[in-house]
Design an enzyme around this catalytic site. Structure first.
Site, mmCIF file in Angstrom:
data_model
loop_
_atom_site.group_PDB
_atom_site.id
_atom_site.type_symbol
_atom_site.label_atom_id
_atom_site.label_comp_id
_atom_site.label_asym_id
_atom_site.label_seq_id
_atom_site.Cartn_x
_atom_site.Cartn_y
_atom_site.Cartn_z
ATOM 1 N N SER A 157 0.839 -1.193 0.000
ATOM 2 C CA SER A 157 0.000 0.000 0.000
ATOM 3 C C SER A 157 0.882 1.253 0.000
ATOM 4 O O SER A 157 1.729 1.430 -0.881
ATOM 5 C CB SER A 157 -0.948 -0.049 1.196
ATOM 6 O OG SER A 157 -1.940 0.940 1.133
ATOM 7 N N ARG A 227 -11.766 6.323 10.401
ATOM 8 C CA ARG A 227 -11.320 4.929 10.322
ATOM 9 C C ARG A 227 -12.406 4.036 9.731
ATOM 10 O O ARG A 227 -12.107 3.123 8.954
ATOM 11 C CB ARG A 227 -10.928 4.430 11.710
ATOM 12 C CG ARG A 227 -10.414 2.996 11.730
ATOM 13 C CD ARG A 227 -9.194 2.836 10.862
ATOM 14 N NE ARG A 227 -8.569 1.532 11.048
ATOM 15 C CZ ARG A 227 -7.502 1.107 10.382
ATOM 16 N NH1 ARG A 227 -6.942 1.886 9.475
ATOM 17 N NH2 ARG A 227 -6.983 -0.081 10.614
ATOM 18 N N ASP A 324 -8.998 -6.450 -4.518
ATOM 19 C CA ASP A 324 -8.573 -5.157 -3.975
ATOM 20 C C ASP A 324 -9.100 -4.057 -4.889
ATOM 21 O O ASP A 324 -8.670 -3.931 -6.033
ATOM 22 C CB ASP A 324 -7.044 -5.107 -3.912
ATOM 23 C CG ASP A 324 -6.503 -3.826 -3.287
ATOM 24 O OD1 ASP A 324 -7.301 -2.919 -2.990
ATOM 25 O OD2 ASP A 324 -5.271 -3.753 -3.106
ATOM 26 N N HIS A 357 -8.226 -5.135 -0.114
ATOM 27 C CA HIS A 357 -6.910 -4.514 0.069
ATOM 28 C C HIS A 357 -6.169 -5.095 1.269
ATOM 29 O O HIS A 357 -4.937 -5.219 1.251
ATOM 30 C CB HIS A 357 -7.081 -3.003 0.240
ATOM 31 C CG HIS A 357 -5.791 -2.248 0.293
ATOM 32 N ND1 HIS A 357 -4.847 -2.324 -0.719
ATOM 33 C CD2 HIS A 357 -5.272 -1.397 1.232
ATOM 34 C CE1 HIS A 357 -3.807 -1.555 -0.406
ATOM 35 N NE2 HIS A 357 -4.038 -0.996 0.774
ATOM 36 N N ASP A 358 -6.884 -5.460 2.308
ATOM 37 C CA ASP A 358 -6.253 -6.009 3.511
ATOM 38 C C ASP A 358 -5.559 -7.341 3.268
ATOM 39 O O ASP A 358 -4.845 -7.833 4.150
ATOM 40 C CB ASP A 358 -7.291 -6.183 4.625
ATOM 41 C CG ASP A 358 -7.358 -4.970 5.551
ATOM 42 O OD1 ASP A 358 -6.555 -4.032 5.362
ATOM 43 O OD2 ASP A 358 -8.215 -4.969 6.456
#
EC number: 2.3.1.46
Length: 380
Positions: A157, A227, A324, A357-358
Site C-alpha cells: 500500500s 477509520r 482489492d 486490500h487487507d
C-alpha cells in the site's frame, strides 16, 4: 498469546530509538532540526552488511512488524505472518529493519512530539510530509546502522509507494524492490475517500484546528468515523458479505417490535473506529493521508512513468490482489508496464483473494509461496 513462543517467531523484541541532530529539509521547505526514529530489528546483520531488508509500513502501520514485546501480548506485530525464521522474509537469512515513519504517533517524531523551538507539543504546527521525506529519513537510518545497500526494500500500500520512491531516489542503495498492493499515484476516488475521512476529523468539535492536546481533549468521534470510512475501502464486498451478511447483533425485523435493528457490520465498524481513535493521532492521520494524496511518482518526470523508472537499478516483484478495489490490480499492472518500458527486471503476481486490500496483511498460501520463492533468490 500461546503458552510459549511459536517456533517460527522472532520472539521478544525491544523497540530502539535513534536521535538525529542533523537538520532534515522537507519537501514543503521546512526543516526538522532534530528528530527521533523508532525502529525494531529482527535477525542478525552479517559481516558484509549485505543482508539488510527494510520494511516500509502503510497508513496505520508502525515499527512493530513482528514478534512480541511482552509474553502477555495478545497478538504479535502487524506482519508477523511473513517475518520470522523460515517465513518469506526469513530472519535466518535477513537482517530486517522496521520503523515508525516521521509524522507518525508510535514514537518517532510527529505531531504529538515536543517542538524543541517552542517547548510545546507540535500539534497542528507539525509540517506536512511527502513520501520522499520518509525515504530521506529512512536513508539516514540506514547510514546510522552502517547499511550502504539494502538487499531488499518491501512495502504494501503506502509502503509500496515508499519502495518505488527508494528505487528512484537512491537507486544504488536498493538491490530488490517488492511493491505490494500499491500504485504510482492515487485515483480521484481514493483522494475523495481520504478527504471524507479528514473532513470527519476536522468537523469534530474537539479538533480545535488541530490543537486539541492544548485543550486537553481528543477528536475521538471524528477519528473513529475516518477509520470507519477507510476500513470499508480495505475490505471486499464478498468478504464483508461472507463474514457479516445481513446478520443482526440486536433487534428484530418482526412487526410490532420497536427496538432498533443493529447489523453485525455496524457493530464491527464502530468497534474498529473506536479502537483506532484511542491508538492513533488525528494530526498524524491528516498528514499521512495527505502524503498519500500528493504522491505521484512520474510528476517530476514529465508525467512519464517509464522515464521515472529509467534510473532504477533494482529488480522488482509487484504483487496485487484480485478483489482489492482500493489499489486494484490494474494499478499494479501499470507499475509493471512502466518497468517493462524502462527495461527493468520485474516479476508480477496477481493473487486470487477474497479479502480486498487487507489481503496483503493476511496469511495466504499462494501469496506466501510467491513471496517466499522470490526472496529465496536474493543473494546475500
Amino acid at each position: 498469546m500461546p503458552n510459549q513462543l511459536p517456533a517460527d517467531s522472532v520472539g521478544l523484541v525491544t523497540p530502539q530509538t535513534l536521535h538525529f541532530s542533523e537538520p532534515l529539509e522537507l519537501a514543503c521547505g521546512i526543516s526538522l532540526n532534530e528528530y527521533d526514529l523508532v525502529y525494531e530489528t529482527y535477525g542478525q546483520l552479517n559481516a558484509a552488511k549485505s543482508n539488510a531488508v527494510l520494511i516500509c509500513h502503510a497508513l496505520s502501520g508502525h515499527h512493530h512488524a513482528a514478534g512480541y514485546h511482552r509474553l502477555e501480548d495478545k497478538r504479535p506485530g502487524w506482519w508477523d505472518a511473513y517475518i520470522g525464521p523460515g517465513k518469506p522474509i526469513d530472519t535466518n537469512k535477513f537482517f530486517v529493519v522496521a520503523l515508525n515513519n516521521l509524522g507518525g504517533c508510535h514514537g518517532s517524531t510527529g505531531p504529538r512530539s515536543i517542538n524543541p523551538a517552542t517547548g510545546n507539543v507540535w500539534g497542528a504546527d507539525f509540517p506536512m510530509l511527502r513520501v520522499r521525506d520518509w525515504v530521506a529519513s529512512q536513508a539516514r537510518l540506514a547510514d546510522a546502522l552502517g547499511i550502504d545497500t539494502w538487499a531488499a526494500i518491501i512495502g504494501g500500500s503506502l509502503g509500496g509507494m515508499q519502495v518505488m520512491r527508494w528505487s528512484i531516489q537512491y537507486p544504488q542503495r536498493v538491490r530488490y524492490a517488492v511493491v505490494i498492493a500499491s500504485a504510482m499515484k492515487l485515483s480521484a476516488q481514493n483522494i475523495a475517500f481520504n478527504e471524507a475521512a479528514r473532513k470527519a476529523i476536522i468537523s469534530d468539535p474537539n479538533f480545535h484546528n488541530g490543537d486539541y492536546l492544548a485543550h486537553n481533549t481528543l477528536p475521538k468521534n471524528g477519528l473513529a468515523v475516518a477509520r470507519m470510512i477507510g476500513h470499508i475501502t480495505y475490505l471486499s464486498d464478498y468478504a464483508m458479505g461472507e463474514k457479516f451478511g445481513r446478520d443482526l447483533r440486536s433487534g428484530s425485523f418482526e412487526l410490532g417490535i420497536a427496538e432498533p435493528v443493529e447489523f453485525q457490520i455496524e457493530s464491527y465498524l464502530r468497534y474498529q473506529g473506536d479502537s483506532f481513535a484511542v491508538s492513533f493521532d488525528a494530526n498524524s492521520y491528516i498528514r499521512i493521508t495527505k502524503a498519500l494524496d500528493y504522491f505521484d511518482l512520474a510528476r517530476e518526470y514529465s508525467d512519464d512513468p517509464v522515464l521515472a523508472f529509467q534510473g532504477a537499478q533494482a529488480k522488482f516483484l509487484v504483487v496485487s490482489f484480485s478483489t482489492d478495489w482500493r489499489f486494484a490490480p490494474q494499478r499494479s499492472r501499470e507499475i509493471v508496464d512502466a518497468l517493462v518500458g524502462a527495461n527493468k527486471a520485474v516479476t508480477y503476481a496477481e493473487i486470487e483473494s477474497k479479502h480486498g486490500h487487507d489481503a496483503f496483511l493476511l496469511p495466504d498460501a499462494r501469496y506466501e509461496q510467491v513471496f517466499k520463492r522470490y526472496l529465496a533468490s536474493v543473494e546475500v
